[in-house]
Design an enzyme around this catalytic site. Structure first.
Site, PDB file in Angstrom:
ATOM      1  N   THR A 434      -4.433  -8.185  11.730  1.00 49.90           N
ATOM      2  CA  THR A 434      -5.582  -8.160  10.832  1.00 49.90           C
ATOM      3  C   THR A 434      -5.586  -9.355   9.882  1.00 49.90           C
ATOM      4  O   THR A 434      -4.591 -10.048   9.735  1.00 49.90           O
ATOM      5  CB  THR A 434      -5.606  -6.834  10.041  1.00 49.90           C
ATOM      6  OG1 THR A 434      -5.523  -5.770  10.938  1.00 49.90           O
ATOM      7  CG2 THR A 434      -6.840  -6.648   9.196  1.00 49.90           C
ATOM      8  N   GLU A 473      -8.228  -1.116  18.966  1.00 46.78           N
ATOM      9  CA  GLU A 473      -8.356  -0.306  17.738  1.00 46.78           C
ATOM     10  C   GLU A 473      -8.217   1.189  17.981  1.00 46.78           C
ATOM     11  O   GLU A 473      -7.819   1.945  17.097  1.00 46.78           O
ATOM     12  CB  GLU A 473      -9.715  -0.586  17.082  1.00 46.78           C
ATOM     13  CG  GLU A 473      -9.686  -0.482  15.584  1.00 46.78           C
ATOM     14  CD  GLU A 473      -8.877  -1.603  14.950  1.00 46.78           C
ATOM     15  OE1 GLU A 473      -7.974  -1.294  14.170  1.00 46.78           O
ATOM     16  OE2 GLU A 473      -9.147  -2.778  15.260  1.00 46.78           O
ATOM     17  N   GLY A 518      -1.985  -5.518   7.577  1.00 45.47           N
ATOM     18  CA  GLY A 518      -0.688  -4.842   7.562  1.00 45.47           C
ATOM     19  C   GLY A 518      -0.715  -3.385   7.976  1.00 45.47           C
ATOM     20  O   GLY A 518       0.175  -2.621   7.576  1.00 45.47           O
ATOM     21  N   GLY A 519      -1.729  -2.956   8.762  1.00 44.03           N
ATOM     22  CA  GLY A 519      -1.756  -1.558   9.184  1.00 44.03           C
ATOM     23  C   GLY A 519      -1.755  -0.647   7.962  1.00 44.03           C
ATOM     24  O   GLY A 519      -2.400  -0.952   6.953  1.00 44.03           O
TER      25      GLY A 519
HETATM   26  N1  GLU Z   1      -5.814  -1.094  12.753  1.00 46.40           N
HETATM   27  C1  GLU Z   1      -5.425  -1.136  11.397  1.00 46.40           C
HETATM   28  C2  GLU Z   1      -6.433  -0.447  10.527  1.00 46.40           C
HETATM   29  O1  GLU Z   1      -7.555  -0.374  10.843  1.00 46.40           O
HETATM   30  C3  GLU Z   1      -5.284  -2.513  10.904  1.00 46.40           C
HETATM   31  C4  GLU Z   1      -4.227  -3.220  11.624  1.00 46.40           C
HETATM   32  C5  GLU Z   1      -3.541  -4.184  10.788  1.00 46.40           C
HETATM   33  O2  GLU Z   1      -3.777  -4.379   9.634  1.00 46.40           O
HETATM   34  O3  GLU Z   1      -2.695  -4.809  11.326  1.00 46.40           O
HETATM   35  O4  GLU Z   1      -6.124  -0.021   9.484  1.00 46.40           O
END
Ligand code: GLU
Length: 628
Positions: A434, A473, A518-519
């Site tokens: 991201t 996603e 950062g998920g």
């Molecule tokens: N898929 C994650 C989200 O939507 C983001 C992934 C990331 O930040 O690396 O929260």
């Protein structure tokens, strides 16, 4: 730069800043601390002659500002502002450029969340451009028939598959933002990025590392290997990387608009590549086919919705409402922290409070937050002061609670200090990719925008001849179907996100904008950066540079090694177990990569990116006072 010239630059920069009426002493202090020669983005490791673009992690000036993880992208955003574009134009142009230079994190194959403060309306608006599950996606799509009741191996099998690809929302987001608040056409906003893709950019170490981290996945898919692993190796640091196919795609979309993406030949190609991924001969990865169809693409729509809002220490903090859990979780954690008055606490005490508040807010996120089109999210109560206070009183000032914590009852009736209710928290499988950007203009409009293709490298599936990767996603859904889980797979549903683009107003006027990749650590990174800036007396650049730790309702706290070095001993008596961040998939033990800005008095802007993480980000302003 010679030491003499550096000293002269530093003095000049500091004097300009200090002399600027209304700029605070702390801004001058920032300039002094951050005055340093322009960083070389990438060492020249071979005989290529291309020069990397100069970049600064902090910039101060007037007329507008941009911060992102990448120098080319930030420069494109700033040039759009210089030519009279507004913050929305600059944000879209910067995002499109990130699709070129950060293709493993962002691009038209993904989705994201756009938060916008309109100076004219004095209001915050948001666009949910999240990827969405196809209409025919089975609720057990992630279960492996070979191991009944158990999902496919998450990485690399499930991630690198058509089944993980959601309907992309990024192009529709750009189009909606430009139509609603921009001044440029989509074509004009995409033009600088198309030119960048055509002429190329200089590969840095981060790009090379990310490519090598994905070598096994990319080599399993023919068009991806052809673009990113020419001759079987990742592009060399210092070489110029061109993506002519992406340049042509941007030109097409600029000319024809989103209909050329969501319908017609390109939509057909996207559906085909998802349903029959072009597996390389001899590849051992399964690369399972997915469910996305042209009908899914044709019906995709972004959602314009109200932001989340909490007040914290007299400030109004706006974020992204579900389908992202960002706004509700950051907001709830701030409500939990408010009664504790972090600014009066010692550093270890404030960090303990931050970690405990994060865990409590994550417990509630797990039980209550999902796509509101499918789940009745008690958003108002989750963000109420009463619920925050009820959760806050569970924090023992001397001792970390045993995790996982149980969720609370956001039911409107708050008294005493009730323990949580029974709930089984699901393991978190969000990727760590991201990208985030911020943009502001001379009229005072502000954008805070996080976009993604999920995992670094997304699904690994490149649309042949089109130059962009598709997202994975849908792996943000919980893999095992459970009717009690708000984030279970359902057709046409948006997976719960953690993206937390945030805008903070002070006395009704913009003060801060920030966000991070950062998920699920996005939430804690945004929260920690906010508390660093608002409660712990740090300047914005220091708040970003400070070492990070993330408590997401798990037994251990994930922490950057410098955080462990700095605070491990002081936090031990509280009972926190700190374990180093990083995993087998990534080369860096880092958490997040913030891009942010602060509005200074008299219309000045301080734009700030990471000084080191992800190789360092880039900040710029229109009439730049420092550095110049
Ligand atoms: N898929 C994650 C989200 O939507 C983001 C992934 C990331 O930040 O690396 O929260």
């Amino acid at each position: 730069m010679t030491p003499t010239r550096l000293a002269a630059t530093l003095t000049a920069g500091t004097l300009v800043l200090a002399g600027l009426a209304g700029l605070t002493a702390s801004t001058a202090a920032i300039a002094q601390r951050t005055a340093e020669p322009p960083r070389q983005l990438a060492a020249q490791t071979d005989d290529h002659t291309a020069q990397p673009t100069k970049k600064y992690a902090t910039a101060v000036g007037f007329g507008g500002a941009v911060a992102s993880v990448d120098a080319d992208a930030t420069n494109i955003g700033v040039s759009v502002l210089r030519r009279g574009g507004n913050a929305v134009d600059a944000a879209v142009a910067t995002a499109a450029a990130l699709g070129v230079t950060e293709p493993y994190s962002a691009g038209v194959g993904g989705g994201g969340y756009f938060v916008y403060y309109s100076a004219k309306d004095r209001k915050v608006y948001t666009i949910d451009g999240r990827e969405t599950a196809p209409a025919t996606m089975p609720e057990d799509a992630f279960l492996n028939p070979a191991t009944p009741g158990k999902p496919y191996t998450f990485f690399p099998d499930l991630v690198t598959s058509g089944v993980s690809v959601g309907i992309p929302g990024t192009l529709a987001t750009w189009d909606a933002a430009l139509h609603s608040w921009g001044s440029l056409s989509l074509g004009k906003a995409l033009k600088p990025a198309a030119d960048l893709a055509d002429r190329g950019f200089v590969i840095d170490q981060t790009f090379r590392n990310q490519t090598l981290d994905n070598k096994a996945r990319f080599s399993a898919i023919t068009p991806t290997a052809a673009l990113y692993l020419p001759n079987g190796d990742a592009p060399v640091v210092g070489s110029v990387f061109k993506n002519k196919d992406l340049a042509k795609t941007y030109e097409l979309l600029g000319k024809k608009g989103p209909s050329a993406f969501y319908t017609g030949p390109l939509a057909q190609e996207i559906a085909t590549v998802v349903q029959t991924p072009p597996k390389a001969p001899g590849a051992t990865l399964p690369v399972m086919p997915g469910h996305l169809t042209t009908a899914d693409l044709a019906k995709y729509k972004v959602i314009k919705q109200a932001p989340t809002k909490v007040s914290y220490d007299g400030l109004d903090v706006y974020g992204m409402a579900p389908s992202s859990s960002g706004g509700t979780t950051v907001g709830e954690a701030l409500n939990i922290l408010a009664p504790l008055k972090l600014s009066t606490q010692s550093t270890p005490q404030a960090l303990h409070s931050y970690l405990e508040a994060s865990a409590l807010a994550f417990a509630d996120r797990g039980k209550y937050v999902g796509d509101p089109a499918f789940v009745d999210v008690p958003q108002k109560e989750l963000l109420s002061k009463g619920f925050g206070a009820e959760r806050s009183c569970l924090i023992d000032p001397a001792k970390a609670a045993v995790k996982p914590l149980q969720p609370g009852s956001p039911d409107g009736s708050y008294s005493g200090c009730p323990a949580g209710i029974a709930h089984e928290d699901k393991a978190d499988t969000e990727g760590l990719s991201t990208t985030h950007l911020v943009a502001a203009d001379k009229w005072g409009n502000i954008v805070s925008y996080t976009l993604t293709i999920e995992q670094t490298g997304g699904s690994g599936i490149l649309v042949p001849g089109r130059g962009f990767l598709l997202n994975n996603e849908l792996t943000d859904f919980t893999a095992i179907p459970d009717p009690a889980d708000p984030n279970r797979i359902q057709p046409n549903k948006r997976p719960r996100s953690s993206m937390s683009p945030t805008i903070v107003l002070k006395n009704g006027k913009p003060f801060l904008a920030l966000g991070s990749p950062g998920g699920s650590t996005i939430i804690t990174t945004v929260l920690q950066t906010l508390t660093n800036r608002l409660d712990r007396g740090m300047t914005l650049p220091d708040a970003i540079a400070a070492p990070r730790a993330s408590q997401r309702n798990t037994a251990n706290v994930t922490a950057e090694p410098p955080f462990i070095d700095a605070y491990g001993t002081a936090l031990k008596p509280y009972g926190h177990t700190l374990v180093p961040a990083g995993d087998a998939l990534t080369s860096a033990a880092e958490i997040g990569a913030v891009a942010a800005l602060e509005v200074l008095p008299h219309g000045g802007y301080l734009a700030a990116a990471e000084p080191k993480r992800r190789g360092g980000g880039a900040a710029g302003t229109v009439d730049q006072l420092w550095p110049n």
